[in-house]
Design a protein around this motif. Structure first.
Motif, PDB file in Angstrom:
ATOM      1  N   LYS A 192      31.591  38.793  39.019  1.00 61.04           N
ATOM      2  CA  LYS A 192      32.818  39.072  39.757  1.00 61.04           C
ATOM      3  C   LYS A 192      34.038  38.810  38.883  1.00 61.04           C
ATOM      4  O   LYS A 192      34.144  37.785  38.240  1.00 61.04           O
ATOM      5  N   GLU A 193      34.981  39.742  38.892  1.00 59.80           N
ATOM      6  CA  GLU A 193      36.247  39.571  38.196  1.00 59.80           C
ATOM      7  C   GLU A 193      37.356  40.185  39.039  1.00 59.80           C
ATOM      8  O   GLU A 193      37.119  41.086  39.850  1.00 59.80           O
ATOM      9  N   GLU A 194      38.576  39.705  38.808  1.00 72.32           N
ATOM     10  CA  GLU A 194      39.706  40.124  39.635  1.00 72.32           C
ATOM     11  C   GLU A 194      39.928  41.631  39.609  1.00 72.32           C
ATOM     12  O   GLU A 194      40.216  42.249  40.633  1.00 72.32           O
ATOM     13  N   ARG A 195      39.794  42.238  38.453  1.00 74.85           N
ATOM     14  CA  ARG A 195      40.120  43.659  38.322  1.00 74.85           C
ATOM     15  C   ARG A 195      39.207  44.563  39.147  1.00 74.85           C
ATOM     16  O   ARG A 195      39.530  45.728  39.365  1.00 74.85           O
ATOM     17  N   PHE A 196      38.075  44.043  39.596  1.00 76.04           N
ATOM     18  CA  PHE A 196      37.142  44.882  40.339  1.00 76.04           C
ATOM     19  C   PHE A 196      37.641  45.230  41.738  1.00 76.04           C
ATOM     20  O   PHE A 196      37.079  46.095  42.397  1.00 76.04           O
ATOM     21  N   LEU A 197      38.683  44.524  42.208  1.00 71.09           N
ATOM     22  CA  LEU A 197      39.266  44.855  43.514  1.00 71.09           C
ATOM     23  C   LEU A 197      40.556  45.652  43.390  1.00 71.09           C
ATOM     24  O   LEU A 197      41.153  45.999  44.406  1.00 71.09           O
TER      25      LEU A 197
END
Length: 580
Positions: A343-348
């Motif tokens: 999970k990483e921030e940019r995935f949302l």
């Protein structure tokens, strides 16, 4: 024939409804007045398209100038390959090795072409090319955000539209993602375009934007197009339209993309397929980037159910679609990606605008529920509209969320902008100290390699970023080959297991400059260079947050005259080889 007639009638009816709504709009002035879908007795004020565009563009240009690079993936997988395409020098990662070919050069070229034109015409400093590209990204984001805002006003109502606009303007998540050079940001632009076209029943455009966002941008963004496909294929039976425009989009985007990437990699490459086979993930710092807006968006499904059962109203859907279908992209995205291990921030990033929309919808329903309770407890004059009694909820929420958003944005700039500021000092060095442009200069960085902004911050192509050995023992990027077929060369030091290659490291004795963050810790491989005064001289220092030794709240939000009492800083310094 019966199905075709039904489909045609559906489209004609929806078109008629849209035309009726548009007839109520006033095109003059910086603000427009129209009646809401809830039949408010007096017209509502809301920003016209041009006013909204000016406000959003101002916010996006601020992001282009002030936002730091939050993810090293942006630096090494996008800015560095672009620097290579523009100047013939840059750092290469394993994702760009022909052996793996996970990234698309077509996507890089989409950004590099304007940069090359700017470079050829004006011969600017490389740093100006970086900010020029960022401003173009901000301009592109602003266009799609205004398109999205106007579509929300038509589909969900003016009141929801104007609240959504404020959320878009001040949400730190949108501030970060709007000018990030990342496929997930590009997918966000295209998703806004696809939803706007879908709600306006421009299905051909909706399919094209979805294809553009998923093929040229991020393959996983195709998931957001599933509700559009469902609407076209199941509800409206638009089989021919869907197949036709899916085919047109694939040919217009995927065919040239395969041709360009295959040319660069030296073999047949379908980059979107490669990355789908390799990774599947999602994450974000929800509360920090959207504060209470995120909580409101999570409550949207529950509030819609309460609205259906407890608020008497003739309008139980959006203009052309049921609520569940209009908002299904964000629910689908969360269900599929939330439980992925990586999970990483940019995935949302792609659903950030939808989070703002859901927050606005939840706020609107809370107003209606509040008014319903008010009317049950106290006699309300006939004809009283829910907005007349509940606007205090909007004012309080917008003030709190906007203040928190601005506070978070200032915190990000104040606490984490030091690497960019420091590299700007490097950029000025040749002019200030009359260093020849032909001099080969090595700028070295060790444990803080992932904080390096990108090679556009170096004065010219004779300056190189070099990695020195630190406690980090994973795989680092390496310079592209100087040969003409650099992008198609298979290098044996790349792997997909993050295994270290000692040959990447540079001899510190050959470094002219050194970048290092001092947080009060040191090891043999990571000494405190500030103490090595016989070898290194500090040229410039900027404060950088020491997160471990700072208060959790005040390191997340900046409050003038208060935060600095509760946070600790380290020194991010630029060192020059001491040869005096």
């Amino acid at each position: 024939m019966a199905k075709a007639s039904t489909s045609l009638r559906l489209r004609q009816n929806a078109t008629k409804v849209r035309k009726d709504v548009r007839k109520k709009e006033t095109k003059k002035g910086s603000k427009q007045q129209i009646k809401t879908q809830e039949n408010h007795p007096s017209p509502l004020l809301f920003p016209a398209g041009d006013t909204a565009f000016k406000a959003i563009l101002s916010a996006r240009f601020c992001a282009a100038i002030w936002s730091h690079i939050t993810d090293c993936d942006e630096t090494f997988n996008y800015w560095e390959p672009m620097h290579f395409l523009v100047f013939g020098k840059g750092l290469q990662t394993w994702e760009y090795s022909p052996e793996f070919a996970l990234r698309s050069y077509t996507y890089i070229l989409f950004h590099a072409v304007p940069a090359v034109i700017y470079h050829k015409l004006f011969q600017p400093n490389p740093l100006l090319i970086f900010y020029f590209t960022r401003c173009l990204l901000g301009l592109l984001a602003a266009f799609f955000e205004v398109y999205f805002y106007k579509a929300v006003c038509r589909e969900f109502g003016i009141h929801i539209g104007r609240v959504c606009l404020v959320f878009l303007l001040f949400a730190p998540g949108v501030f970060i993602s709007s000018t990030a050079f990342l496929p997930s940001s590009f997918a966000m632009y295209m998703f806004m375009g696809a939803c706007s076209a879908w709600w306006g029943q421009k299905y051909n455009l909706a399919v094209f934007f979805t294809a553009l966002g998923s093929l040229l941008g991020w393959p996983f963004a195709a998931l957001l197009g599933v509700p559009i496909a469902y609407d076209m294929l199941v509800r409206l039976k638009l089989y021919k339209d869907f197949i036709l425009w899916a085919g047109i989009s694939a040919c217009a985007i995927l065919v040239p993309m395969i041709a360009i990437d295959s040319m660069y990699y030296g073999r047949l490459v379908i980059a979107p397929l490669n990355i789908v086979k390799t990774v599947f993930f999602l994450y974000c710092e929800w509360v920090l980037n959207f504060n209470f807006i995120w909580i409101l968006s999570l409550l949207t499904p529950i509030l819609i159910v309460l609205y259906y059962f407890f608020v008497p109203s003739k309008q139980k859907s959006t203009l052309t679609l049921p609520y569940w279908l209009s908002l299904s992209p964000i629910l689908l995205w969360m269900v599929v990606f939330l439980f992925q291990p990586h999970k990483e921030e940019r995935f949302l990033f792609p659903i950030y605008p939808m989070i703002c929309l859901c927050g606005a919808i939840s706020l609107d329903i809370l107003q209606k529920l509040t008014f319903r309770i008010w009317s049950l407890l106290k006699t309300v004059p006939q004809g009283t509209h829910y907005l007349d009694k509940t606007m205090f909820i909007i004012y309080i929420t917008l003030i709190i969320t906007s203040v928190l958003g601005i506070s978070r944005i200032f915190a990000l700039y104040r606490y984490y902008h030091a690497p960019l500021d420091l590299l700007m000092e490097v950029n000025k060095y040749p002019l200030d100290f009359k260093v020849s442009e032909k001099s080969n200069i090595n700028v070295c960085i060790g444990k803080d390699w992932y904080r390096f902004p990108n090679s556009f911050f170096l004065p010219n192509t004779n300056w190189d970023i070099r990695f020195i050995k630190s406690e980090f023992n994973g795989m680092l990027p390496t310079p592209y080959s100087s040969l003409e077929n650099a992008t198609s060369i298979v290098n044996d030091y790349f792997n997909d297991k993050n295994l270290e290659n000692p040959n990447v490291y540079f001899d510190i004795d050959k470094c002219h400059f050194l970048l290092d963050l001092d947080l009060g810790r040191q090891t043999t491989l990571e000494p405190n260079y500030a103490n090595l005064t016989d070898r290194w001289k500090i040229i410039s220092t900027y404060s950088f947050l020491n997160a471990e030794n700072s208060n959790q709240f005040f390191r997340a939000f900046y409050i003038p005259f208060v935060s600095d009492k509760y946070v600790n800083y380290g020194n991010f310094s630029l060192y020059k080889l001491n040869i005096e």
